[in-house]
Design a protein around this motif. Structure first.
Motif: not given
Length: 374
Positions: A204-207, A309-312, A330-339
């Motif tokens: 979070a700090l990096s973002v 937060a990092k990938h999407a 379960s945690v669901r976020n929009k946009g595919v977080t790869t890797g």
């Protein structure tokens, strides 16, 4: 590891020296009362006694030499047993007792049987030479059998004592390995706890710092950048607080209830990243969760939010806590977080320790992470 390799071989017991000294003393005392009619018998008695003493004290270092000397002493004593007042039976008995105590792993009881057979034959020769009745012959055999049985019992006791020592040593080694495994497991748990805290806070700090840098370079928005720096400072302070909380958890302090902890985590993430986070709870907790289960599920949710937060960045996130067939987060976020990185792998390890599982992957256009414990 084999038992034989745990402790060095010990062919004679710790009390062997005392026992041999006592038997030698008894032999001397009995032979001192001997009054054989023939003087040459004294020569046989003294020679057999010396051979017995030498063989007896070689039992710990030269087993086969000791066996040969003790057998010679027993046969010599048996040959003159028929002489009146020779008292040579004592030499036969103490020699056969020591022979029975000797341990020959490759040959088992064969040396004892061979020596006993030779002594029985020597008794027969002595009975024939000195005209002893059959009752005398069988009496000598009986006394010899009793002392041989005593020696065999002593040998068995020593074998069992040595096996007990080896078993204790094996138990000590097993306990040492168990303690080492426990220490390694604890180190892994601490590593996962530190990763949970540091990855979330530093991510979070990096973002925030990246946004501040972009505001300054691309827009020259000093006020906006300053606001992001202030947020970064708050995140650093919050990360320090979380690190202290993790240390407190390692010290077995109380773990907060899972729904409240998830709500606080969602609120914090929404505040830090400006991203909408919706938390829902399905079902009711049937029984109190173990602290290890709560910590594992909370850590999985924290890691999933950090990855979102990092990938999407900026995409809404849905967090669900369900009490159905166990407990599932379960945690669901929009946009595919790869890797996947060390974080999710660490979560799998943590959940496996409490009997849980973790899955992560694309679900349509979304990225879904599910941590479940039955």
């Amino acid at each position: 590891m084999k038992l034989k390799a745990l402790l060095p071989a010990r062919p004679y017991g710790e009390s062997g020296w005392i026992g041999r000294a006592l038997t030698s003393g008894v032999a001397i005392a009995v032979l001192a009362t001997a009054r054989p009619a023939q003087n040459w018998v004294w020569g046989v008695l003294v020679t057999c006694f010396v051979v017995f003493v030498v063989g007896s004290f070689l039992m710990t270092s030269r087993q086969y030499v000791a066996f040969g000397l003790l057998t010679a002493a027993a046969i010599g004593g048996a040959l003159v047993c028929g002489v009146d007042s020779s008292n040579s039976l004592v030499l036969v008995l103490v020699s056969m007792t020591d022979i029975a105590v000797l341990q020959f792993p490759r040959h088992s009881n064969r040396p004892v049987i061979a020596a006993s057979t030779c002594v029985a034959a020597a008794y027969a020769v002595s009975a024939w030479l000195f005209e002893r009745p059959d009752s005398w012959y069988f009496t000598q055999l009986l006394w010899t059998a009793v002392l041989v049985a005593f020696g065999l019992n002593r040998r068995q006791y020593e074998v069992q004592a040595r096996q007990t020592e080896q078993l204790l040593e094996q138990t000590r080694l097993a306990q040492s390995e168990h303690a080492r495994a426990a220490a390694l497991e604890e180190r892994g748990r601490i590593a996962r706890d530190l990763h949970d805290v540091l990855a979330h806070s530093l991510g979070a700090l990096s973002v925030q710092l990246e946004v501040a840098e972009a505001l300054l370079e691309e827009r020259g928005d000093t006020a906006g950048a300053l606001d992001r720096v202030r947020r970064s400072r708050r995140l650093a302070v919050q990360g320090l607080t979380e690190a202290r909380s993790a240390v407190a958890a390692l010290r077995a302090d109380e773990v907060p209830e899972l729904p409240a902890a998830l709500a606080a985590l969602a609120e914090q993430h929404e505040h830090d990243h400006g991203t909408a986070v919706r938390l829902s709870v399905v079902g009711e907790e049937g029984r109190g969760l173990d602290s290890g289960v709560s910590v594992a599920l909370l850590g999985a949710a924290r890691e999933a939010l950090t990855n979102a937060a990092k990938h999407a960045p900026g995409q809404p996130v849905e967090v669900q806590l369900a009490y159905q067939d166990g407990v599932r987060v379960s945690v669901r976020n929009k946009g595919v977080t790869t890797g996947e990185g060390f974080g999710l792998e660490g979560m799998r390890e943590r959940l496996a320790l409490v009997g849980g599982t973790l899955t992560a992957g694309a679900d349509g256009d979304d990225w879904l992470v599910v941590a479940a414990v039955e």
